[in-house]
Design a protein around this motif. Structure first.
Motif, short mmCIF file in Angstrom:
data_model
loop_
_atom_site.label_atom_id
_atom_site.label_comp_id
_atom_site.label_asym_id
_atom_site.label_seq_id
_atom_site.Cartn_x
_atom_site.Cartn_y
_atom_site.Cartn_z
N LEU A 386 2.54 10.65 2.76
CA LEU A 386 1.50 9.73 3.20
C LEU A 386 0.73 9.17 2.00
O LEU A 386 0.45 7.97 1.94
N VAL A 387 0.39 10.04 1.06
CA VAL A 387 -0.30 9.58 -0.15
C VAL A 387 0.55 8.57 -0.90
O VAL A 387 0.06 7.56 -1.42
N LEU A 388 1.86 8.83 -0.94
CA LEU A 388 2.77 7.91 -1.62
C LEU A 388 2.81 6.55 -0.92
O LEU A 388 2.91 5.50 -1.57
N ARG A 389 2.67 6.56 0.39
CA ARG A 389 2.70 5.30 1.15
C ARG A 389 1.51 4.41 0.79
O ARG A 389 1.56 3.19 1.01
N GLN A 390 0.45 5.00 0.24
CA GLN A 390 -0.70 4.22 -0.18
C GLN A 390 -0.31 3.21 -1.25
O GLN A 390 -0.95 2.17 -1.41
N THR A 391 0.77 3.49 -1.98
CA THR A 391 1.27 2.56 -3.00
C THR A 391 1.72 1.25 -2.36
O THR A 391 1.59 0.18 -2.95
N ALA A 392 2.24 1.36 -1.13
CA ALA A 392 2.74 0.17 -0.43
C ALA A 392 1.66 -0.50 0.41
O ALA A 392 1.72 -1.71 0.64
N SER A 393 0.69 0.28 0.88
CA SER A 393 -0.33 -0.29 1.77
C SER A 393 -1.62 0.50 1.65
O SER A 393 -1.60 1.74 1.69
N ALA A 394 -2.74 -0.20 1.57
CA ALA A 394 -4.04 0.46 1.47
C ALA A 394 -4.55 0.93 2.83
O ALA A 394 -5.62 1.53 2.92
N ASP A 395 -3.77 0.69 3.88
CA ASP A 395 -4.22 1.02 5.24
C ASP A 395 -4.35 2.52 5.48
O ASP A 395 -4.93 2.93 6.49
N HIS A 396 -3.79 3.34 4.59
CA HIS A 396 -3.76 4.78 4.84
C HIS A 396 -4.93 5.52 4.19
O HIS A 396 -5.00 6.76 4.27
N ALA A 397 -5.84 4.80 3.55
CA ALA A 397 -6.91 5.46 2.80
C ALA A 397 -7.77 6.35 3.68
O ALA A 397 -8.13 7.47 3.29
N VAL A 398 -8.12 5.89 4.88
CA VAL A 398 -8.97 6.67 5.78
C VAL A 398 -8.28 7.96 6.20
O VAL A 398 -8.89 9.04 6.19
N ASP A 399 -7.00 7.85 6.57
CA ASP A 399 -6.25 9.05 6.97
C ASP A 399 -6.14 10.04 5.82
O ASP A 399 -6.29 11.25 6.01
N ILE A 400 -5.87 9.54 4.62
CA ILE A 400 -5.73 10.42 3.46
C ILE A 400 -7.03 11.17 3.20
O ILE A 400 -7.04 12.39 2.98
N ALA A 401 -8.15 10.46 3.26
CA ALA A 401 -9.44 11.10 3.02
C ALA A 401 -9.73 12.16 4.08
O ALA A 401 -10.22 13.26 3.77
N PHE A 402 -9.44 11.85 5.35
CA PHE A 402 -9.67 12.81 6.44
C PHE A 402 -8.88 14.09 6.23
O PHE A 402 -9.42 15.20 6.33
#
Length: 456
Positions: A386-402
């Motif tokens: 999931l953290v790696l997917r942040q490279t492709a899209s910033a949409d995962h920032a909230v999930d990563i922080a949670f």
């Protein structure tokens, strides 16, 4: 010595060149003591003995070889008579393995292409199933694949023997096939992958004549054994040069041949987001290898096949398939199609699918679902993904922080459900005891999950 696997005669336009000790940088201090023991014992027994192949090549460029192979004019049986710690292996190519604890020195007899009837060569339905026709050191040299792999270090005078111009090619850092490139690739299409892998590992360029046929002949990889392609992919991507290997495969049209659906997905992804994610994941893998940290084939294939999974999933959802069912179908379909090209073992394909399917759970916030996700044996690998997917899209920032905060506050509650890095690194050990949980169709992940905390 797999590089000596050639059936078609190759005529060498070169003559022997002897590079004396004062004109090269190979020192006995950098050679395995056990390999030196084998070389000296063979010489004392009256046989020619040479360090050969990749070890010589790597030493010349200042590397540190892990394996040391020996070539000799002694037959395998004669080698065995000199070493009590020797065993003979192989049917098609008879080899001697001299065993020193955990280190094995492979000893191969010089081989020739032409058989006068005295050799041991056998055809079965037109396929060569036994090829133990022995010859001279020059015969042996021209049977090899690349000139940089056809160099011999002589223990009697510490010189390097070069029959095919390999010494100059190493100095120029060039990969060059011995013989006609197209003919050599048709004999063994996997040589195209070896050219890319060795160029990436050594920082060599591929000679123009050696490189030109590759895009046109890339499809021949479809004729290679799927199990062999799996092993070659691990060498390409888990040896510390994954980014350079991917770029080489992509440049010569080989990536799309190995991974047809991922190749198509990358081409159709106009934003380049999927490629950025892939490159970043491979860069992380190289960093882990450099730091001597475990890397996982399951995570690697999850990364390499993610573009195919995404494209297949979008197609199924467009057809009206329910999201959860579409994810399972996409995972199964991509895996099944890839197995037609590469033999991906279930101990890696099942954890790969779990990494994919866990991605949708990271948007859940219900307490019961959160703890179920945290206790999943593939959670750490899936979160890294999931953290790696942040490279492709910033949409995962909230999930990563949670989930980062949740792991910090609930670590003591999930510690008993998380295996250590070694258990998760794809080793074929005893099954791990796990908390009983509801099984999804397709069974458990089994062995070979991602390395604990691995962003590889």
């Amino acid at each position: 010595m797999g590089t000596a696997d050639i059936e078609t005669p190759v005529t060498s336009p070169f003559t022997l060149r002897v590079i004396p000790r004062d004109q090269h940088n190979i020192s006995r201090r950098d050679i395995s003591p056990n390999a030196l023991r084998v070389l000296y014992r063979l010489r004392e027994g009256g046989f020619g003995a040479y360090l050969v192949g990749g070890a010589v090549r790597d030493l010349l460029v200042g590397g540190h070889p892990k394996d040391f192979d020996v070539a000799t004019d002694a037959t395998p049986e004669q080698v065995k008579s000199l070493f009590r710690n020797c065993r003979l292996i192989g049917r098609r190519f008879r080899l001697a393995h001299v065993v020193f604890g955990r280190e094995i020195i492979e000893v191969a007899t010089f081989r020739a292409n032409s058989d006068d009837g005295s050799g041991d060569r056998e055809l079965e339905n037109g396929r060569l199933v036994r090829d133990n026709v022995y010859g001279s050191i020059e015969d042996d040299a021209v049977r090899r694949d690349f000139t940089c792999n056809a160099l011999y270090y002589a223990i009697e005078d510490f010189s390097v023997r070069d029959y095919v111009g390999g010494f100059e090619d190493v100095q120029a850092r060039v990969m060059k096939l011995i013989g006609d490139p197209e003919q050599r690739y048709r004999e063994d299409p996997v040589r195209m992958l070896r050219a890319v892998r060795l160029a990436a590992k050594l920082g060599f360029t591929i000679d123009e004549a050696t490189a030109n046929p590759i895009p046109r002949l890339a499809g021949l990889l479809g004729e290679a054994a799927p199990a062999r392609l799996f092993e070659e992919i691990l060498k390409l991507f888990l040896s510390g040069h994954a980014v350079a290997s991917f770029e080489g495969l992509e440049h010569y049209g080989l990536f799309a041949t190995l991974f047809p659906e991922s190749g198509a997905a990358l081409r159709s992804n106009r934003s380049g987001a999927l490629r950025r994610m892939l490159i970043e994941g491979l860069r992380n893998t190289d960093a882990r290898v450099a730091n001597d940290e475990p890397v996982s084939p399951a995570f690697l294939f999850a990364l390499l096949l993610w573009p195919a999974f995404c494209k297949t999933l979008i197609g199924l959802q467009a057809q009206g398939v329910h999201a959860e069912e579409a994810q399972r179908r996409a995972a199964d379909r991509v895996t099944l199609h890839q197995l037609e090209r590469v033999a991906l073992p279930r101990r890696f394909s099942l954890p790969m699918q779990e990494i994919w399917l866990l991605q949708s759970r990271f948007s859940a916030r219900q307490r019961k679902r959160v703890f179920r996700t945290l206790s999943h044996p593939r959670f750490r690998a899936a979160f890294d993904f999931l953290v790696l997917r942040q490279t492709a899209s910033a949409d995962h920032a909230v999930d990563i922080a949670f989930w980062r905060e949740t792991v910090q506050t609930s670590g003591h509650e999930i510690a008993s459900h998380e295996d250590g890095p070694q258990d998760e690194a794809g080793e074929e050990g005893a099954p791990r005891k796990r908390r009983r949980r509801r099984r999804r169709p397709g069974g458990e992940g089994g062995e070979g999950g991602s390395a604990g905390g691995s962003a590889d």
